[in-house]
Structures are given as C-alpha cells and as structure tokens.
Scaffold this motif. Sequence first.
Motif, PDB file in Angstrom:
ATOM      1  N   ILE A  46     -31.320 -27.143 -29.593  1.00  0.00           N
ATOM      2  CA  ILE A  46     -31.788 -28.669 -30.254  1.00  0.00           C
ATOM      3  C   ILE A  46     -30.103 -28.935 -30.219  1.00  0.00           C
ATOM      4  N   ALA A  47     -29.091 -28.305 -30.855  1.00  0.00           N
ATOM      5  CA  ALA A  47     -27.844 -28.613 -30.628  1.00  0.00           C
ATOM      6  C   ALA A  47     -27.046 -29.280 -29.658  1.00  0.00           C
ATOM      7  N   GLU A  48     -27.538 -28.391 -28.435  1.00  0.00           N
ATOM      8  CA  GLU A  48     -27.007 -28.792 -27.081  1.00  0.00           C
ATOM      9  C   GLU A  48     -27.885 -29.995 -26.644  1.00  0.00           C
ATOM     10  N   GLY A  49     -29.003 -30.377 -27.009  1.00  0.00           N
ATOM     11  CA  GLY A  49     -29.631 -31.475 -26.751  1.00  0.00           C
ATOM     12  C   GLY A  49     -28.983 -32.732 -27.266  1.00  0.00           C
ATOM     13  N   GLU A  50     -28.920 -32.439 -28.500  1.00  0.00           N
ATOM     14  CA  GLU A  50     -28.024 -33.745 -29.497  1.00  0.00           C
ATOM     15  C   GLU A  50     -26.801 -34.153 -28.795  1.00  0.00           C
ATOM     16  N   LEU A  51     -25.982 -33.057 -28.436  1.00  0.00           N
ATOM     17  CA  LEU A  51     -24.753 -33.182 -28.047  1.00  0.00           C
ATOM     18  C   LEU A  51     -24.735 -33.974 -26.698  1.00  0.00           C
ATOM     19  N   ALA A  52     -25.664 -33.395 -25.798  1.00  0.00           N
ATOM     20  CA  ALA A  52     -25.918 -34.500 -24.634  1.00  0.00           C
ATOM     21  C   ALA A  52     -26.211 -35.678 -25.058  1.00  0.00           C
ATOM     22  N   ALA A  53     -27.046 -35.979 -25.978  1.00  0.00           N
ATOM     23  CA  ALA A  53     -27.391 -37.153 -26.361  1.00  0.00           C
ATOM     24  C   ALA A  53     -26.184 -38.175 -26.913  1.00  0.00           C
ATOM     25  N   LEU A  54     -25.474 -37.370 -27.491  1.00  0.00           N
ATOM     26  CA  LEU A  54     -24.205 -38.130 -28.048  1.00  0.00           C
ATOM     27  C   LEU A  54     -23.174 -38.499 -26.890  1.00  0.00           C
ATOM     28  N   ASP A  55     -23.145 -37.665 -25.957  1.00  0.00           N
ATOM     29  CA  ASP A  55     -22.334 -37.977 -24.723  1.00  0.00           C
ATOM     30  C   ASP A  55     -22.898 -39.271 -24.098  1.00  0.00           C
ATOM     31  N   ALA A  56     -24.390 -39.166 -23.855  1.00  0.00           N
ATOM     32  CA  ALA A  56     -25.020 -40.183 -23.171  1.00  0.00           C
ATOM     33  C   ALA A  56     -24.685 -41.488 -23.594  1.00  0.00           C
ATOM     34  N   MET A  57     -24.940 -41.466 -25.246  1.00  0.00           N
ATOM     35  CA  MET A  57     -24.499 -42.537 -25.822  1.00  0.00           C
ATOM     36  C   MET A  57     -23.138 -43.168 -25.680  1.00  0.00           C
ATOM     37  N   ALA A  58     -22.455 -42.402 -25.736  1.00  0.00           N
ATOM     38  CA  ALA A  58     -20.799 -42.817 -25.556  1.00  0.00           C
ATOM     39  C   ALA A  58     -20.706 -43.386 -24.030  1.00  0.00           C
ATOM     40  N   LEU A  59     -21.101 -42.726 -22.999  1.00  0.00           N
ATOM     41  CA  LEU A  59     -21.192 -43.323 -21.840  1.00  0.00           C
ATOM     42  C   LEU A  59     -21.544 -44.653 -21.490  1.00  0.00           C
ATOM     43  N   GLY A  60     -22.799 -44.744 -22.400  1.00  0.00           N
ATOM     44  CA  GLY A  60     -23.281 -46.299 -22.485  1.00  0.00           C
ATOM     45  C   GLY A  60     -22.302 -47.228 -23.103  1.00  0.00           C
ATOM     46  N   LEU A  73     -25.952 -35.513 -37.688  1.00  0.00           N
ATOM     47  CA  LEU A  73     -26.689 -34.484 -38.759  1.00  0.00           C
ATOM     48  C   LEU A  73     -27.286 -33.443 -38.040  1.00  0.00           C
ATOM     49  N   ILE A  74     -28.085 -33.627 -37.175  1.00  0.00           N
ATOM     50  CA  ILE A  74     -28.962 -32.753 -36.404  1.00  0.00           C
ATOM     51  C   ILE A  74     -28.096 -31.591 -35.902  1.00  0.00           C
ATOM     52  N   VAL A  75     -26.848 -31.953 -35.147  1.00  0.00           N
ATOM     53  CA  VAL A  75     -26.077 -30.920 -34.791  1.00  0.00           C
ATOM     54  C   VAL A  75     -25.430 -29.892 -35.845  1.00  0.00           C
ATOM     55  N   ALA A  76     -24.933 -30.725 -36.884  1.00  0.00           N
ATOM     56  CA  ALA A  76     -24.435 -30.070 -38.183  1.00  0.00           C
ATOM     57  C   ALA A  76     -25.573 -29.047 -38.455  1.00  0.00           C
ATOM     58  N   GLY A  77     -26.943 -29.582 -38.847  1.00  0.00           N
ATOM     59  CA  GLY A  77     -27.904 -28.538 -39.277  1.00  0.00           C
ATOM     60  C   GLY A  77     -28.019 -27.645 -38.472  1.00  0.00           C
ATOM     61  N   CYS A  78     -27.786 -27.412 -37.217  1.00  0.00           N
ATOM     62  CA  CYS A  78     -27.996 -26.424 -36.162  1.00  0.00           C
ATOM     63  C   CYS A  78     -26.599 -25.579 -36.381  1.00  0.00           C
ATOM     64  N   VAL A  79     -25.439 -25.993 -36.277  1.00  0.00           N
ATOM     65  CA  VAL A  79     -24.322 -25.383 -36.092  1.00  0.00           C
ATOM     66  C   VAL A  79     -23.482 -25.115 -37.347  1.00  0.00           C
ATOM     67  N   GLY A  80     -23.794 -25.893 -38.394  1.00  0.00           N
ATOM     68  CA  GLY A  80     -22.765 -26.046 -39.349  1.00  0.00           C
ATOM     69  C   GLY A  80     -22.381 -24.927 -40.207  1.00  0.00           C
ATOM     70  N   SER A  81     -23.299 -23.947 -39.997  1.00  0.00           N
ATOM     71  CA  SER A  81     -22.791 -22.519 -40.721  1.00  0.00           C
ATOM     72  C   SER A  81     -22.123 -21.551 -40.085  1.00  0.00           C
ATOM     73  N   VAL A  82     -21.830 -21.929 -38.606  1.00  0.00           N
ATOM     74  CA  VAL A  82     -21.134 -21.196 -38.010  1.00  0.00           C
ATOM     75  C   VAL A  82     -19.684 -21.485 -38.128  1.00  0.00           C
TER      76      VAL A  82
END
Length: 109
Positions: A46-60, A73-82
């Motif tokens: 899920i985190a990897e997918g959202e990071l890919a989405a963030l990159d795609a948005m930036a590319l736009g 928020l999704i990425v933070a929820g997935c990896v925030g405790s690491v």
Amino acid sequence: MLRSVEQRPVGSDEGVDPRVTGLRSAVSRLRRELASHRADLVDREIAEGELAALDAMALGGAPEVRRLRRSLLIVAGCVGSVSALADALAGVRHAVELFGAPPERGAGN
C-alpha cells in the motif's frame, strides 16, 4: 569540466516548480529506503502504491493538494511507526506541506 556563466546544464529543470522537484526527490528517497528496509511490513505494498501515486502526481506538474495530503496520510499510516524511515517520511511530509493547505471543505464544494 568548466563552463561559462551563460551555459546551462543539459536537462536542467528550468521552468519546473521547485516544490515539484522537492516532492519527487523526497518520494524517491523514501521509496529507496522502504525498498532497502528488510523487515516485514504488512502494508508495504500500500505504501509503495501511494508513493508511486505521489510521484505520478508530481510528474503531472500541478498536483492537487487534497490528494497529496491523502496519499501522505496513507503512507504515514503504513510506515509511520518504523523509526528507520522517519527522516525520509518527514521529508515527504515537508515537501507536501510546501504545496499549502487544502481548500476548505465548505468553500465551493
């Protein structure tokens, strides 16, 4: 190699919003660190997918602030405790915050 002051590097980001460049850089860093983090993370995909989405948005070029914040928020929820990913995640958060606050929900919606 030496260049004159007037010469520009080939492939420069001239005309690109520096916030977009910063977001892409921060997302890239977190993606690399997440990929190298070998611990089993339940929500890694899920985190990897959202990071890919963030990159795609930036590319736009002009990402929608509300969507950026949702992905963060999704990425933070997935990896925030690491703790090993905390600095890279903070970099993404800072890059997203540079785009400003999302519009008020009641304003024009």
